[in-house]
Write a protein that holds these residues in place. Structure first.
Motif, PDB file in Angstrom:
ATOM      1  N   ASN A  46       0.823  -1.205   0.000  1.00  0.00           N
ATOM      2  CA  ASN A  46       0.000   0.000   0.000  1.00  0.00           C
ATOM      3  C   ASN A  46       0.860   1.259   0.000  1.00  0.00           C
ATOM      4  O   ASN A  46       2.042   1.219   0.308  1.00  0.00           O
ATOM      5  CB  ASN A  46      -0.999  -0.017   1.156  1.00  0.00           C
ATOM      6  CG  ASN A  46      -0.331  -0.099   2.508  1.00  0.00           C
ATOM      7  OD1 ASN A  46       0.847   0.157   2.665  1.00  0.00           O
ATOM      8  ND2 ASN A  46      -1.106  -0.441   3.511  1.00  0.00           N
ATOM      9  N   LEU A  47       0.236   2.360  -0.391  1.00  0.00           N
ATOM     10  CA  LEU A  47       0.913   3.648  -0.323  1.00  0.00           C
ATOM     11  C   LEU A  47       1.014   4.067   1.139  1.00  0.00           C
ATOM     12  O   LEU A  47       0.102   3.811   1.931  1.00  0.00           O
ATOM     13  CB  LEU A  47       0.117   4.706  -1.083  1.00  0.00           C
ATOM     14  CG  LEU A  47       0.090   4.604  -2.597  1.00  0.00           C
ATOM     15  CD1 LEU A  47      -0.853   5.658  -3.179  1.00  0.00           C
ATOM     16  CD2 LEU A  47       1.490   4.767  -3.171  1.00  0.00           C
TER      17      LEU A  47
ATOM     18  N   HIS B 175       0.455   5.995   4.354  1.00  0.00           N
ATOM     19  CA  HIS B 175      -0.747   6.719   4.751  1.00  0.00           C
ATOM     20  C   HIS B 175      -0.823   6.779   6.267  1.00  0.00           C
ATOM     21  O   HIS B 175       0.008   6.183   6.957  1.00  0.00           O
ATOM     22  CB  HIS B 175      -1.996   6.025   4.187  1.00  0.00           C
ATOM     23  CG  HIS B 175      -2.174   4.634   4.692  1.00  0.00           C
ATOM     24  ND1 HIS B 175      -1.444   3.555   4.234  1.00  0.00           N
ATOM     25  CD2 HIS B 175      -2.998   4.117   5.648  1.00  0.00           C
ATOM     26  CE1 HIS B 175      -1.809   2.459   4.865  1.00  0.00           C
ATOM     27  NE2 HIS B 175      -2.746   2.777   5.741  1.00  0.00           N
TER      28      HIS B 175
ATOM     29  N   PRO C 157       2.429   9.571   0.381  1.00  0.00           N
ATOM     30  CA  PRO C 157       3.557   8.997  -0.345  1.00  0.00           C
ATOM     31  C   PRO C 157       4.680  10.021  -0.532  1.00  0.00           C
ATOM     32  O   PRO C 157       4.443  11.232  -0.512  1.00  0.00           O
ATOM     33  CB  PRO C 157       2.948   8.600  -1.674  1.00  0.00           C
ATOM     34  CG  PRO C 157       1.808   9.528  -1.872  1.00  0.00           C
ATOM     35  CD  PRO C 157       1.287   9.826  -0.484  1.00  0.00           C
TER      36      PRO C 157
ATOM     37  N   ASP D 202      10.342   6.834  -0.593  1.00  0.00           N
ATOM     38  CA  ASP D 202       9.782   5.908   0.388  1.00  0.00           C
ATOM     39  C   ASP D 202      10.480   4.566   0.522  1.00  0.00           C
ATOM     40  O   ASP D 202      10.733   4.126   1.618  1.00  0.00           O
ATOM     41  CB  ASP D 202       8.297   5.665   0.115  1.00  0.00           C
ATOM     42  CG  ASP D 202       7.437   6.764   0.714  1.00  0.00           C
ATOM     43  OD1 ASP D 202       7.907   7.451   1.631  1.00  0.00           O
ATOM     44  OD2 ASP D 202       6.302   6.937   0.238  1.00  0.00           O
TER      45      ASP D 202
ATOM     46  N   LEU E 169      -3.377   9.845   2.483  1.00  0.00           N
ATOM     47  CA  LEU E 169      -2.256   9.292   1.718  1.00  0.00           C
ATOM     48  C   LEU E 169      -1.049  10.210   1.903  1.00  0.00           C
ATOM     49  O   LEU E 169      -1.169  11.425   1.771  1.00  0.00           O
ATOM     50  CB  LEU E 169      -2.610   9.155   0.255  1.00  0.00           C
ATOM     51  CG  LEU E 169      -3.702   8.137  -0.084  1.00  0.00           C
ATOM     52  CD1 LEU E 169      -3.914   8.061  -1.592  1.00  0.00           C
ATOM     53  CD2 LEU E 169      -3.373   6.765   0.473  1.00  0.00           C
TER      54      LEU E 169
ATOM     55  N   GLU F  16      -2.952   6.853 -10.703  1.00  0.00           N
ATOM     56  CA  GLU F  16      -3.097   8.121  -9.982  1.00  0.00           C
ATOM     57  C   GLU F  16      -4.528   8.626 -10.078  1.00  0.00           C
ATOM     58  O   GLU F  16      -5.066   9.166  -9.116  1.00  0.00           O
ATOM     59  CB  GLU F  16      -2.129   9.165 -10.555  1.00  0.00           C
ATOM     60  CG  GLU F  16      -0.695   8.931 -10.167  1.00  0.00           C
ATOM     61  CD  GLU F  16       0.229  10.034 -10.663  1.00  0.00           C
ATOM     62  OE1 GLU F  16      -0.205  11.206 -10.700  1.00  0.00           O
ATOM     63  OE2 GLU F  16       1.379   9.711 -11.002  1.00  0.00           O
TER      64      GLU F  16
END
Length: 179
Positions: free
Chosen positions: A66-67, A69, A173, A177, A171, A154
């Motif tokens: 997952n992004l 968050h 990001p 990362d 979110l 996106e």
């Protein structure tokens, strides 16, 4: 066993109220995320636990996750069943493998990515429950033919902005990362 302890009277419901439940290994609601590279089965919902806890079982393809968050309402915890994941915790990263447990309190930036060469499995707990509803509503149902849905672009994430806000998820990001 005969314990010499004070016990409630046999008329007390603690002796007979069967308020728990079981979800068998083949049960739960399965949803596909990010083009089917992440499959999550919701095993326990807030509706079932009076809002106290939810549980999802996930299988994540190599290189996916997952992004980063943060949750505004729920604490999140993970138990790695198989494989190896890289986690973000605030501005730090660490790796976790089968048997490891990770706890992330609400308001903490976090994310995970499968760094194994095989699909890897993890359990995801939310307390209180609530975040599982996002997966139930916005995850895709598996196609009986096995055809996978498109990857989340996106544009897809942008279209989910209001839903993420409604679920108190932000979110976060960053291009650095997973280094």
């Amino acid at each position: 066993m005969n314990l010499d302890l004070p016990l409630p009277d046999k008329s007390d419901p603690v002796w007979s109220a069967a308020n728990g439940f079981v979800v068998r290994s083949s049960e739960g609601i399965t949803k596909l995320i990010n083009g089917g590279q992440e499959t999550f089965t919701v095993k326990a919902t807030g509706e079932q636990t009076d809002g106290k806890l939810s549980l999802m079982e996930g299988e994540v393809s190599p290189g996916f996750g997952n992004l980063p968050h943060a949750h505004g309402v729920e604490d999140e915890a993970f138990y790695i069943v198989s494989g190896e994941f890289r986690f973000i915790n605030g501005n730090q990263t660490f790796d976790a493998a089968a048997g490891d447990f990770i706890y992330i309190p609400r308001g903490t930036r976090h994310g995970f990515k499968n760094i194994s060469t095989e699909p890897s499995r993890l359990l995801v707990f939310y307390s209180p429950a609530g975040a599982e509803e996002f997966f139930l509503k916005y995850g895709e149902d598996p196609d009986p033919s096995g055809k996978l849905p498109p990857h989340w672009s996106e544009e897809k994430f942008s279209s989910l902005a209001d839903a993420l806000t409604a679920h108190h998820m932000i979110l976060l990001p960053d291009s650095n990362d997973w280094k």
